[in-house]
Design a protein around this motif. Sequence first.
Motif, PDB file in Angstrom:
ATOM      1  N   VAL A 168       0.863  -1.192   0.000  1.00 33.17           N
ATOM      2  CA  VAL A 168       0.000   0.000   0.000  1.00 33.17           C
ATOM      3  C   VAL A 168       0.890   1.230   0.000  1.00 33.17           C
ATOM      4  CG1 VAL A 168      -1.556   1.400   1.420  1.00 33.17           C
ATOM      5  CG2 VAL A 168      -2.069  -1.012   1.018  1.00 33.17           C
ATOM      6  N   ILE A 169       0.664   2.105  -0.978  1.00 34.62           N
ATOM      7  CA  ILE A 169       1.437   3.344  -1.104  1.00 34.62           C
ATOM      8  C   ILE A 169       0.521   4.493  -0.681  1.00 34.62           C
ATOM      9  CG2 ILE A 169       2.637   4.865  -2.733  1.00 34.62           C
ATOM     10  CD1 ILE A 169       3.209   2.344  -4.427  1.00 34.62           C
ATOM     11  N   PHE A 170       0.983   5.291   0.271  1.00 36.45           N
ATOM     12  CA  PHE A 170       0.135   6.378   0.770  1.00 36.45           C
ATOM     13  C   PHE A 170       0.980   7.626   0.986  1.00 36.45           C
ATOM     14  CE2 PHE A 170       2.033   4.647   4.513  1.00 36.45           C
ATOM     15  CZ  PHE A 170       1.916   5.563   5.545  1.00 36.45           C
ATOM     16  N   GLY A 171       0.284   8.758   1.141  1.00 39.11           N
ATOM     17  CA  GLY A 171       0.980  10.024   1.319  1.00 39.11           C
ATOM     18  C   GLY A 171       0.104  11.161   0.842  1.00 39.11           C
ATOM     19  N   PRO A 172       0.540  12.392   1.067  1.00 41.16           N
ATOM     20  CA  PRO A 172      -0.273  13.546   0.682  1.00 41.16           C
ATOM     21  C   PRO A 172      -0.424  13.675  -0.832  1.00 41.16           C
ATOM     22  CG  PRO A 172       1.896  14.255   1.429  1.00 41.16           C
ATOM     23  CD  PRO A 172       1.809  12.789   1.707  1.00 41.16           C
ATOM     24  N   SER A 173      -1.416  14.444  -1.260  1.00 37.57           N
ATOM     25  CA  SER A 173      -1.604  14.715  -2.685  1.00 37.57           C
ATOM     26  C   SER A 173      -0.351  15.363  -3.252  1.00 37.57           C
ATOM     27  CB  SER A 173      -2.796  15.656  -2.893  1.00 37.57           C
ATOM     28  OG  SER A 173      -3.977  15.031  -2.469  1.00 37.57           O
ATOM     29  N   GLY A 174      -0.003  14.970  -4.464  1.00 38.73           N
ATOM     30  CA  GLY A 174       1.162  15.556  -5.115  1.00 38.73           C
ATOM     31  C   GLY A 174       2.492  15.024  -4.635  1.00 38.73           C
ATOM     32  N   SER A 175       2.469  13.897  -3.895  1.00 34.69           N
ATOM     33  CA  SER A 175       3.725  13.373  -3.340  1.00 34.69           C
ATOM     34  C   SER A 175       4.451  12.429  -4.290  1.00 34.69           C
ATOM     35  CB  SER A 175       3.461  12.659  -2.012  1.00 34.69           C
ATOM     36  OG  SER A 175       2.541  11.603  -2.183  1.00 34.69           O
ATOM     37  N   GLY A 176       3.828  12.108  -5.441  1.00 29.91           N
ATOM     38  CA  GLY A 176       4.487  11.249  -6.428  1.00 29.91           C
ATOM     39  C   GLY A 176       3.987   9.814  -6.437  1.00 29.91           C
ATOM     40  N   LYS A 177       2.988   9.499  -5.612  1.00 29.60           N
ATOM     41  CA  LYS A 177       2.504   8.114  -5.493  1.00 29.60           C
ATOM     42  C   LYS A 177       1.991   7.580  -6.833  1.00 29.60           C
ATOM     43  CE  LYS A 177      -0.929   9.209  -2.794  1.00 29.60           C
ATOM     44  NZ  LYS A 177      -0.941  10.678  -2.787  1.00 29.60           N
ATOM     45  N   SER A 178       1.053   8.316  -7.427  1.00 29.17           N
ATOM     46  CA  SER A 178       0.452   7.864  -8.686  1.00 29.17           C
ATOM     47  C   SER A 178       1.477   7.876  -9.812  1.00 29.17           C
ATOM     48  CB  SER A 178      -0.738   8.744  -9.061  1.00 29.17           C
ATOM     49  OG  SER A 178      -1.774   8.581  -8.113  1.00 29.17           O
ATOM     50  N   THR A 179       2.305   8.897  -9.836  1.00 31.23           N
ATOM     51  CA  THR A 179       3.356   8.952 -10.865  1.00 31.23           C
ATOM     52  C   THR A 179       4.229   7.711 -10.773  1.00 31.23           C
ATOM     53  OG1 THR A 179       3.392  11.364 -10.771  1.00 31.23           O
ATOM     54  CG2 THR A 179       5.318  10.297 -11.731  1.00 31.23           C
ATOM     55  N   PHE A 180       4.578   7.323  -9.550  1.00 33.48           N
ATOM     56  CA  PHE A 180       5.450   6.163  -9.370  1.00 33.48           C
ATOM     57  C   PHE A 180       4.817   4.889  -9.924  1.00 33.48           C
ATOM     58  CE2 PHE A 180       6.718   2.541  -6.598  1.00 33.48           C
ATOM     59  CZ  PHE A 180       7.958   2.329  -7.186  1.00 33.48           C
ATOM     60  N   ILE A 181       3.566   4.584  -9.531  1.00 31.90           N
ATOM     61  CA  ILE A 181       3.037   3.310 -10.032  1.00 31.90           C
ATOM     62  C   ILE A 181       2.764   3.370 -11.536  1.00 31.90           C
ATOM     63  CG2 ILE A 181       2.129   2.532  -7.805  1.00 31.90           C
ATOM     64  CD1 ILE A 181      -0.670   2.799  -9.073  1.00 31.90           C
ATOM     65  N   ARG A 182       2.542   4.564 -12.066  1.00 32.82           N
ATOM     66  CA  ARG A 182       2.330   4.687 -13.514  1.00 32.82           C
ATOM     67  C   ARG A 182       3.629   4.489 -14.294  1.00 32.82           C
ATOM     68  NH1 ARG A 182      -2.627   7.345 -15.025  1.00 32.82           N
ATOM     69  NH2 ARG A 182      -1.599   8.347 -16.766  1.00 32.82           N
ATOM     70  N   THR A 183       4.790   4.675 -13.639  1.00 27.30           N
ATOM     71  CA  THR A 183       6.053   4.387 -14.334  1.00 27.30           C
ATOM     72  C   THR A 183       6.272   2.881 -14.490  1.00 27.30           C
ATOM     73  OG1 THR A 183       7.389   4.372 -12.291  1.00 27.30           O
ATOM     74  CG2 THR A 183       7.221   6.473 -13.479  1.00 27.30           C
ATOM     75  N   ILE A 184       5.604   2.081 -13.652  1.00 21.95           N
ATOM     76  CA  ILE A 184       5.867   0.634 -13.656  1.00 21.95           C
ATOM     77  C   ILE A 184       5.319  -0.036 -14.913  1.00 21.95           C
ATOM     78  CG2 ILE A 184       5.344  -1.532 -12.412  1.00 21.95           C
ATOM     79  CD1 ILE A 184       5.624   0.123  -9.808  1.00 21.95           C
ATOM     80  N   ASN A 185       4.305   0.559 -15.553  1.00 21.80           N
ATOM     81  CA  ASN A 185       3.872   0.012 -16.843  1.00 21.80           C
ATOM     82  C   ASN A 185       3.980   1.056 -17.958  1.00 21.80           C
ATOM     83  OD1 ASN A 185       1.765   1.640 -16.179  1.00 21.80           O
ATOM     84  ND2 ASN A 185       0.157   0.120 -16.502  1.00 21.80           N
ATOM     85  N   ARG A 186       4.839   2.024 -17.717  1.00 22.11           N
ATOM     86  CA  ARG A 186       5.222   3.020 -18.729  1.00 22.11           C
ATOM     87  C   ARG A 186       4.083   3.946 -19.150  1.00 22.11           C
ATOM     88  NH1 ARG A 186      10.571   3.941 -19.689  1.00 22.11           N
ATOM     89  NH2 ARG A 186      11.006   4.541 -21.809  1.00 22.11           N
TER      90      ARG A 186
END
Length: 250
Positions: free
Chosen positions: A39-57
């Motif tokens: 589970v990845i958590f943190g404030p808005s704009g912390s890079g969470k979504s960007t990070f998992i979106r890099t995993i499938n390019r």
Amino acid sequence: MREETRPPIIICQDVCKWYGQFQALKNVSLEVRKGEVIVIFGPSGSGKSTFIRTINRLEEHQRGSIVVDGIELNGDTHNIELIRMETGMVFQQFNLFPHLTVLENVTLAPIQVRKWSKENAEETALRLLKRVGITDQARKYPGQLSGGQQQRVAIARALAMQPKIMLFDEPTSALDPEMIKEVLDAMIELARSGMTMLVVTHEMGFARAVADRMVFFDKGQIVEIGTPTEIFNAPKEDRTRLFLSQILTH
């Protein structure tokens, strides 16, 4: 469950991502073992979504390395296609085709990409719709379903490609509160079945129930990683403690 004996299926090392001058990811390193629920958590704009979106390019990282199931994610389009075959993704918005029935939404990719027969794809789709509790909606169109039902269709659709890894990007954030539980229940069942999952979410009850590890992001970096017990009961970092105190008081 002895995680250390399971091989890593995702290896991220020093992953960096910029949007112009803004650095969204700063040297992010994480290994995910097969069958692990993160589970990845943190404030808005912390890079969470960007990070998992890099995993499938869906987002391209500019520095560092990402290896998924032994395949390095680089500029090679063949590698990208192979990795996308192995990773299912569920978004905040359901992204269903409104002109196709639920069954057609779920069978589309297996027929077109995996070249399954229509019969095989439909048999698999109905089994998956039963698994997420909406077999009776198979012949309906997305517009006839509630948000929670649409998100469960989206989960079934991702599973229909038989991925090894499932990525969830805040899958309940667009839902009304009464619909969140039905989606989380489907995700909990999936987690307990042994699927490798990375889930960006603020649903801390879900994290307590099924996460093997939790990863706290802030300002494009991983601040802390720990088990749910460690994170909830004894976070090491002040920033983690502050964030949890803000979201757990709701």
